[in-house]
Design a protein around this motif. Structure first.
Motif, PDB file in Angstrom:
ATOM      1  N   GLU A   1     -10.046   5.080  10.861  1.00  0.00           N
ATOM      2  CA  GLU A   1     -10.710   4.507  12.028  1.00  0.00           C
ATOM      3  C   GLU A   1     -10.046   4.873  13.350  1.00  0.00           C
ATOM      4  N   SER A   2      -8.830   5.462  13.304  1.00  0.00           N
ATOM      5  CA  SER A   2      -8.142   5.761  14.554  1.00  0.00           C
ATOM      6  C   SER A   2      -6.965   6.699  14.298  1.00  0.00           C
ATOM      7  N   LYS A   3      -6.405   7.209  15.391  1.00  0.00           N
ATOM      8  CA  LYS A   3      -5.176   8.002  15.301  1.00  0.00           C
ATOM      9  C   LYS A   3      -4.039   7.150  14.754  1.00  0.00           C
ATOM     10  N   GLU A   4      -4.013   5.882  15.152  1.00  0.00           N
ATOM     11  CA  GLU A   4      -2.963   4.981  14.649  1.00  0.00           C
ATOM     12  C   GLU A   4      -3.057   4.810  13.135  1.00  0.00           C
ATOM     13  N   ALA A   5      -4.281   4.687  12.618  1.00  0.00           N
ATOM     14  CA  ALA A   5      -4.453   4.552  11.172  1.00  0.00           C
ATOM     15  C   ALA A   5      -3.964   5.801  10.456  1.00  0.00           C
ATOM     16  N   LEU A   6      -4.179   6.964  11.063  1.00  0.00           N
ATOM     17  CA  LEU A   6      -3.713   8.212  10.466  1.00  0.00           C
ATOM     18  C   LEU A   6      -2.191   8.260  10.474  1.00  0.00           C
ATOM     19  N   PHE A   7      -1.572   7.848  11.580  1.00  0.00           N
ATOM     20  CA  PHE A   7      -0.108   7.808  11.651  1.00  0.00           C
ATOM     21  C   PHE A   7       0.443   6.867  10.578  1.00  0.00           C
ATOM     22  N   ASP A   8      -0.153   5.687  10.455  1.00  0.00           N
ATOM     23  CA  ASP A   8       0.300   4.726   9.447  1.00  0.00           C
ATOM     24  C   ASP A   8       0.192   5.315   8.040  1.00  0.00           C
ATOM     25  N   ALA A   9      -0.875   6.052   7.783  1.00  0.00           N
ATOM     26  CA  ALA A   9      -1.053   6.668   6.467  1.00  0.00           C
ATOM     27  C   ALA A   9       0.008   7.733   6.215  1.00  0.00           C
ATOM     28  N   ALA A  10       0.363   8.489   7.254  1.00  0.00           N
ATOM     29  CA  ALA A  10       1.397   9.514   7.112  1.00  0.00           C
ATOM     30  C   ALA A  10       2.746   8.879   6.787  1.00  0.00           C
ATOM     31  N   VAL A  11       3.090   7.794   7.487  1.00  0.00           N
ATOM     32  CA  VAL A  11       4.350   7.102   7.221  1.00  0.00           C
ATOM     33  C   VAL A  11       4.353   6.508   5.820  1.00  0.00           C
ATOM     34  N   THR A  12       3.260   5.866   5.443  1.00  0.00           N
ATOM     35  CA  THR A  12       3.179   5.235   4.126  1.00  0.00           C
ATOM     36  C   THR A  12       3.352   6.251   3.008  1.00  0.00           C
ATOM     37  N   ARG A  13       2.724   7.407   3.154  1.00  0.00           N
ATOM     38  CA  ARG A  13       2.855   8.425   2.100  1.00  0.00           C
ATOM     39  C   ARG A  13       4.300   8.863   1.954  1.00  0.00           C
ATOM     40  N   ILE A  14       4.987   9.076   3.079  1.00  0.00           N
ATOM     41  CA  ILE A  14       6.380   9.516   3.013  1.00  0.00           C
ATOM     42  C   ILE A  14       7.254   8.443   2.370  1.00  0.00           C
ATOM     43  N   VAL A  15       7.105   7.205   2.825  1.00  0.00           N
ATOM     44  CA  VAL A  15       7.932   6.121   2.284  1.00  0.00           C
ATOM     45  C   VAL A  15       7.696   5.960   0.788  1.00  0.00           C
ATOM     46  N   ASP A  16       6.451   5.984   0.363  1.00  0.00           N
ATOM     47  CA  ASP A  16       6.144   5.863  -1.064  1.00  0.00           C
ATOM     48  C   ASP A  16       6.749   7.009  -1.862  1.00  0.00           C
ATOM     49  N   GLY A  17       6.729   8.219  -1.280  1.00  0.00           N
ATOM     50  CA  GLY A  17       7.266   9.373  -1.978  1.00  0.00           C
ATOM     51  C   GLY A  17       8.779   9.392  -2.074  1.00  0.00           C
ATOM     52  N   LEU A  18       9.450   8.632  -1.208  1.00  0.00           N
ATOM     53  CA  LEU A  18      10.915   8.613  -1.209  1.00  0.00           C
ATOM     54  C   LEU A  18      11.494   7.528  -2.107  1.00  0.00           C
ATOM     55  N   ARG A  19      10.672   6.613  -2.557  1.00  0.00           N
ATOM     56  CA  ARG A  19      11.198   5.454  -3.282  1.00  0.00           C
ATOM     57  C   ARG A  19      12.020   5.848  -4.502  1.00  0.00           C
ATOM     58  N   GLY A  20      11.572   6.851  -5.225  1.00  0.00           N
ATOM     59  CA  GLY A  20      12.297   7.239  -6.423  1.00  0.00           C
ATOM     60  C   GLY A  20      13.515   8.090  -6.155  1.00  0.00           C
ATOM     61  N   ASP A  21      13.623   8.664  -4.958  1.00  0.00           N
ATOM     62  CA  ASP A  21      14.718   9.571  -4.638  1.00  0.00           C
ATOM     63  C   ASP A  21      15.863   8.871  -3.921  1.00  0.00           C
ATOM     64  N   LEU A  22      15.555   7.862  -3.133  1.00  0.00           N
ATOM     65  CA  LEU A  22      16.591   7.149  -2.383  1.00  0.00           C
ATOM     66  C   LEU A  22      17.186   6.033  -3.239  1.00  0.00           C
ATOM     67  N   LYS A  23      18.497   6.057  -3.389  1.00  0.00           N
ATOM     68  CA  LYS A  23      19.206   5.035  -4.148  1.00  0.00           C
ATOM     69  C   LYS A  23      20.141   4.296  -3.200  1.00  0.00           C
ATOM     70  N   ILE A  24      19.580   3.348  -2.471  1.00  0.00           N
ATOM     71  CA  ILE A  24      20.357   2.589  -1.513  1.00  0.00           C
ATOM     72  C   ILE A  24      20.945   1.366  -2.210  1.00  0.00           C
ATOM     73  N   PRO A  25      22.258   1.203  -2.182  1.00  0.00           N
ATOM     74  CA  PRO A  25      22.861   0.068  -2.893  1.00  0.00           C
ATOM     75  C   PRO A  25      22.559  -1.254  -2.219  1.00  0.00           C
ATOM     76  N   ASP A  26      22.606  -2.311  -2.988  1.00  0.00           N
ATOM     77  CA  ASP A  26      22.512  -3.636  -2.402  1.00  0.00           C
ATOM     78  C   ASP A  26      23.747  -3.855  -1.523  1.00  0.00           C
ATOM     79  N   PRO A  27      23.554  -4.368  -0.295  1.00  0.00           N
ATOM     80  CA  PRO A  27      24.708  -4.554   0.590  1.00  0.00           C
ATOM     81  C   PRO A  27      25.815  -5.394  -0.025  1.00  0.00           C
ATOM     82  N   GLY A  28      25.449  -6.341  -0.888  1.00  0.00           N
ATOM     83  CA  GLY A  28      26.473  -7.163  -1.532  1.00  0.00           C
ATOM     84  C   GLY A  28      27.452  -6.351  -2.349  1.00  0.00           C
ATOM     85  N   ASP A  29      27.017  -5.202  -2.842  1.00  0.00           N
ATOM     86  CA  ASP A  29      27.898  -4.354  -3.646  1.00  0.00           C
ATOM     87  C   ASP A  29      28.981  -3.690  -2.798  1.00  0.00           C
ATOM     88  N   LEU A  30      28.834  -3.746  -1.474  1.00  0.00           N
ATOM     89  CA  LEU A  30      29.824  -3.128  -0.594  1.00  0.00           C
ATOM     90  C   LEU A  30      30.987  -4.067  -0.302  1.00  0.00           C
TER      91      LEU A  30
END
Length: 206
Positions: free
Chosen positions: A53-82
């Motif tokens: 419906e808008s350029k903003e919706a397209l931007f949001d979709a681009a960000v969402t795709r990237i974030v979803d695609g990184l979930r399996g690759d990024l292993k960020i520890p729980d801060p409590g473990d630090l």
């Protein structure tokens, strides 16, 4: 915030989001041209608005795709473990892991560039807003873990400490992004170490 109205076929969707990501990353949200994006994909405006419906919706979709695609690759520890001896070594390891992911998965660089895109939609509830809130929350809890471990100073309000740390992170990140294409892997690693060192000198205990 805009939403996707119908589903494009996967290959066409990926093509559109690839082109949009480059356009937003190169020109910022404000400077990005929706006409350039759809023309590069061979779409008409009426076709585009059938799916987004808008350029903003397209931007949001681009960000969402990237974030979803990184979930399996990024292993960020729980801060409590630090919260243990070697807090700063663990923080540096997290930075090194992120650099290694960026080396094998260019989507992390795409996310980094969209994160700093001029005028990017980042209100509460937007994909970028949620990502920023998640980063801020993780950092706040990591600093709390550092204070508990005696590695982070406790003579200033936690909120001030968090804002100072974020300011240093964002400043160095923004500079590195502007100079990304002149930076090789060794220099990028040196800058990552510099970033941790600056933060440690600001909020560390020794």
């Amino acid at each position: 915030m805009g939403t996707r109205k119908a589903a494009l076929p996967p290959e066409r969707r990926d093509e559109l989001l690839d082109v949009a990501t480059r356009e937003f990353a190169d020109n910022g949200f404000d400077g990005a041209s929706l006409n350039r994006i759809i023309r590069a994909c061979g779409m008409s405006k009426s076709s585009f608005y059938y799916y987004y419906e808008s350029k903003e919706a397209l931007f949001d979709a681009a960000v969402t795709r990237i974030v979803d695609g990184l979930r399996g690759d990024l292993k960020i520890p729980d801060p409590g473990d630090l919260a243990a001896p070697g807090f700063w070594d663990e923080v540096e390891r997290v930075g090194t892991d992120l650099m290694q992911v960026a080396g094998r998965n260019p989507r992390l660089i795409d996310f980094w560039r969209l994160f700093y895109a001029t005028g990017a939609p980042s209100g509460e509830g937007s994909p970028l807003g949620r990502a920023r809130a998640g980063i801020d929350d993780w950092l706040g809890r990591a600093l709390a873990a550092g204070r508990a471990a005696g590695a982070v100073r406790d003579d200033m309000p936690p909120s001030l400490q968090g804002e100072l740390t974020l300011a240093a992170l964002w400043t160095i990140d923004a500079w590195a992004l502007r100079n990304l294409w002149r930076t090789d892997a060794d220099e990028a690693m040196r800058i990552k170490c510099l970033q941790v060192g600056v933060i440690r000198r600001m909020v560390g205990t020794g």
